[in-house]
Design a protein around this motif. Sequence first.
Motif, PDB file in Angstrom:
ATOM      1  N   UNK A  52       0.817  -1.210   0.000  1.00  0.00           N
ATOM      2  CA  UNK A  52       0.000   0.000   0.000  1.00  0.00           C
ATOM      3  C   UNK A  52       0.855   1.266   0.000  1.00  0.00           C
ATOM      4  N   UNK A  55       5.979   0.276  -1.733  1.00  0.00           N
ATOM      5  CA  UNK A  55       7.307  -0.309  -1.523  1.00  0.00           C
ATOM      6  C   UNK A  55       7.168  -1.810  -1.761  1.00  0.00           C
ATOM      7  N   UNK A  76       6.931 -10.626   2.264  1.00  0.00           N
ATOM      8  CA  UNK A  76       7.414 -10.452   3.645  1.00  0.00           C
ATOM      9  C   UNK A  76       6.339 -10.792   4.667  1.00  0.00           C
ATOM     10  N   UNK A  77       6.787 -11.237   5.806  1.00  0.00           N
ATOM     11  CA  UNK A  77       5.889 -11.435   6.935  1.00  0.00           C
ATOM     12  C   UNK A  77       5.232 -10.086   7.260  1.00  0.00           C
ATOM     13  N   UNK A  78       3.944 -10.122   7.512  1.00  0.00           N
ATOM     14  CA  UNK A  78       3.254  -8.881   7.874  1.00  0.00           C
ATOM     15  C   UNK A  78       2.743  -8.093   6.681  1.00  0.00           C
ATOM     16  N   UNK A  79       2.801  -8.688   5.492  1.00  0.00           N
ATOM     17  CA  UNK A  79       2.299  -7.979   4.309  1.00  0.00           C
ATOM     18  C   UNK A  79       0.777  -7.951   4.320  1.00  0.00           C
ATOM     19  N   UNK A  80       0.222  -6.788   4.011  1.00  0.00           N
ATOM     20  CA  UNK A  80      -1.227  -6.642   3.915  1.00  0.00           C
ATOM     21  C   UNK A  80      -1.654  -7.187   2.546  1.00  0.00           C
ATOM     22  N   UNK A  82      -4.419  -7.842   1.209  1.00  0.00           N
ATOM     23  CA  UNK A  82      -5.631  -7.323   0.551  1.00  0.00           C
ATOM     24  C   UNK A  82      -5.352  -6.086  -0.301  1.00  0.00           C
ATOM     25  N   UNK A  83      -4.239  -5.462  -0.079  1.00  0.00           N
ATOM     26  CA  UNK A  83      -3.960  -4.198  -0.781  1.00  0.00           C
ATOM     27  C   UNK A  83      -2.576  -4.249  -1.424  1.00  0.00           C
ATOM     28  N   UNK A 135       6.060 -15.171   3.905  1.00  0.00           N
ATOM     29  CA  UNK A 135       7.323 -15.589   4.537  1.00  0.00           C
ATOM     30  C   UNK A 135       7.076 -16.170   5.932  1.00  0.00           C
TER      31      UNK A 135
ATOM     32  N   UNK B 215      10.574 -11.860  13.488  1.00  0.00           N
ATOM     33  CA  UNK B 215      11.345 -11.937  12.242  1.00  0.00           C
ATOM     34  C   UNK B 215      11.992 -10.593  11.896  1.00  0.00           C
ATOM     35  N   UNK B 217      11.916  -8.623   9.531  1.00  0.00           N
ATOM     36  CA  UNK B 217      11.125  -7.543   8.913  1.00  0.00           C
ATOM     37  C   UNK B 217      10.200  -6.862   9.915  1.00  0.00           C
ATOM     38  N   UNK B 232       1.325 -10.699  15.465  1.00  0.00           N
ATOM     39  CA  UNK B 232       1.669  -9.273  15.501  1.00  0.00           C
ATOM     40  C   UNK B 232       1.823  -8.681  16.898  1.00  0.00           C
ATOM     41  N   UNK B 250      -0.351   1.692   6.170  1.00  0.00           N
ATOM     42  CA  UNK B 250       1.057   2.115   6.193  1.00  0.00           C
ATOM     43  C   UNK B 250       1.341   3.088   5.033  1.00  0.00           C
ATOM     44  N   UNK B 252       4.460   5.601   3.096  1.00  0.00           N
ATOM     45  CA  UNK B 252       5.885   5.874   2.925  1.00  0.00           C
ATOM     46  C   UNK B 252       6.024   7.214   2.201  1.00  0.00           C
ATOM     47  N   UNK B 280     -10.592  -1.806   3.356  1.00  0.00           N
ATOM     48  CA  UNK B 280      -9.878  -3.092   3.373  1.00  0.00           C
ATOM     49  C   UNK B 280      -8.588  -3.006   4.188  1.00  0.00           C
ATOM     50  N   UNK B 282      -5.811  -3.232   7.029  1.00  0.00           N
ATOM     51  CA  UNK B 282      -5.494  -4.218   8.074  1.00  0.00           C
ATOM     52  C   UNK B 282      -5.479  -3.548   9.450  1.00  0.00           C
ATOM     53  N   UNK B 284      -2.768  -3.737  11.503  1.00  0.00           N
ATOM     54  CA  UNK B 284      -1.364  -3.729  11.960  1.00  0.00           C
ATOM     55  C   UNK B 284      -0.491  -3.063  10.900  1.00  0.00           C
ATOM     56  N   UNK B 286       3.755  -3.182  10.444  1.00  0.00           N
ATOM     57  CA  UNK B 286       5.064  -3.521  11.019  1.00  0.00           C
ATOM     58  C   UNK B 286       6.151  -3.114  10.017  1.00  0.00           C
TER      59      UNK B 286
END
Lengths: 135, 330
Positions: A52, A55, A76-80, A82-83, A135, B215, B217, B232, B250, B252, B280, B282, B284, B286
């Motif tokens: 989102x 990146x 990556x772990x923690x990737x959203x 849905x977007x 991941x 992890x 990331x 999380x 998130x 950037x 939609x 989330x 969290x 990270x």
Amino acid sequence: MKKTAYRMALLVFLPAAAMLSACQKGLPVDEDGLLITTRKECFVSNFELLGNDFVSVRNGVPIIDTVAQTINVTVNFGTDLKNLYPQFTLATDCKLDPKITGKVDFSDLANPKTWTVVSGDRQIRKAYKVFVKVQ
Amino acid sequence: MRNIDMKRLLPAALALTLLASCEKSEYKIPDPISEISNDCIKRTLGPNIATLPIEFVYAMAIPNTKGKLAFAEVEASIPGAAGTFLEHRSFYTNSSGVDVPVTVGSPSVTSGAKTKVTFSVDTNAVSLRYYYIVPDEARGKQVTFTFSVTGSDGKTATMKMGPYDVSKMEIKRLINVSNSNLMYLSIADMTAYNAASAASNAAKIDLVYLYRTTPAVFTHGLVAPAADPAAYLPGVTLPAGVNNNTKVVKVFNLQDRNLAQLQYGIYVDDIDLQKVDFSTAPNFAIGLRAENGVWVETADKKYRAYVFINSVTTTGTAVVSMLRYDQTTK
């Protein structure tokens, strides 16, 4: 005197004729206004997934199997999921069907998304499945 | 009778027309300003936010023959908050690029909506800066300013500025959060709480700040209390009642100038907070780094906020700032 006039006419009309011929229509275009060429190549050469925040969320390089017509990408772990914004790099003159117009929901990992690559001559269509793994 | 050669006459006539149309009007020396006069510019860019200043520069002059400047005054349509003042010093920039003050009057006196400087030196022309601290009661309203200057001859020049819209959003800068202590962030209170305080403000806790090295990331995260705890919120025992399902997006490269206080000319305003799509989103975020940010919508949908990460450390602390928009007030 006549000679000069003749030369002048040539000077004016020749470039005009050349310009007109350059604008000549006739080469085929498809329903999207894209040029239909003679190219038969039909494959995905690279694949990217952006989050989102625009990146990359990829973890490692994507594995593209042009024979099995699959793309395996680990995110990556923690990737959203849905977007995500998928980005395909295709062989010259190819196009994608359906078009990517915005964010895509990849959260249904059991049912991979499918995109079809259409060759430059618009005769060959290859459906690629995108398998996303977290991941 | 001689035949007129039209072929030759035509270009000549055309040239004449062109030349005639290019004729310049004679320059006139403008009339000198014969009375007291003034001008003003607004220096502050971006949205006008409560508690932050709006800066103006007010220039005024009077011909020597008419006397000198007596006093300058600014009246705001909504009285400014504490800290509002009109400079009693005029500035010039020296050869090193430094603004050097020259005192021209006594420090400004604010009475209600009016701020006044009385000149104490014999001066004919001066520029004064005016800092209006946007009061909280101006949020979501418009504010106008009337600048005026009076000369020793009793004559006055006036200039109206505005109206300027004041954003509805509120700002809170530099909130310290830490992995083991101040880890419960409240959008409603615009502050960070430790576990004990979070328990007594459970309904107001919208995000949990945490830092994890595995992890790799994960690093710095802002996670809703209702997020998947195993994935999380590893190692976090939430205080009783802390369970809001906050939505987080998130971002950037959105270094809002008011929050980041850096060189970037980017501003977040009410409209940005109104338009974020949380459908939609989330719960969290990270892998956050310094200069990242998150759009946040509280579980009750009362507030939307932009939380900016000012700085992070590898010991599990961070400094965040936020702009908050209340969706329930008009």
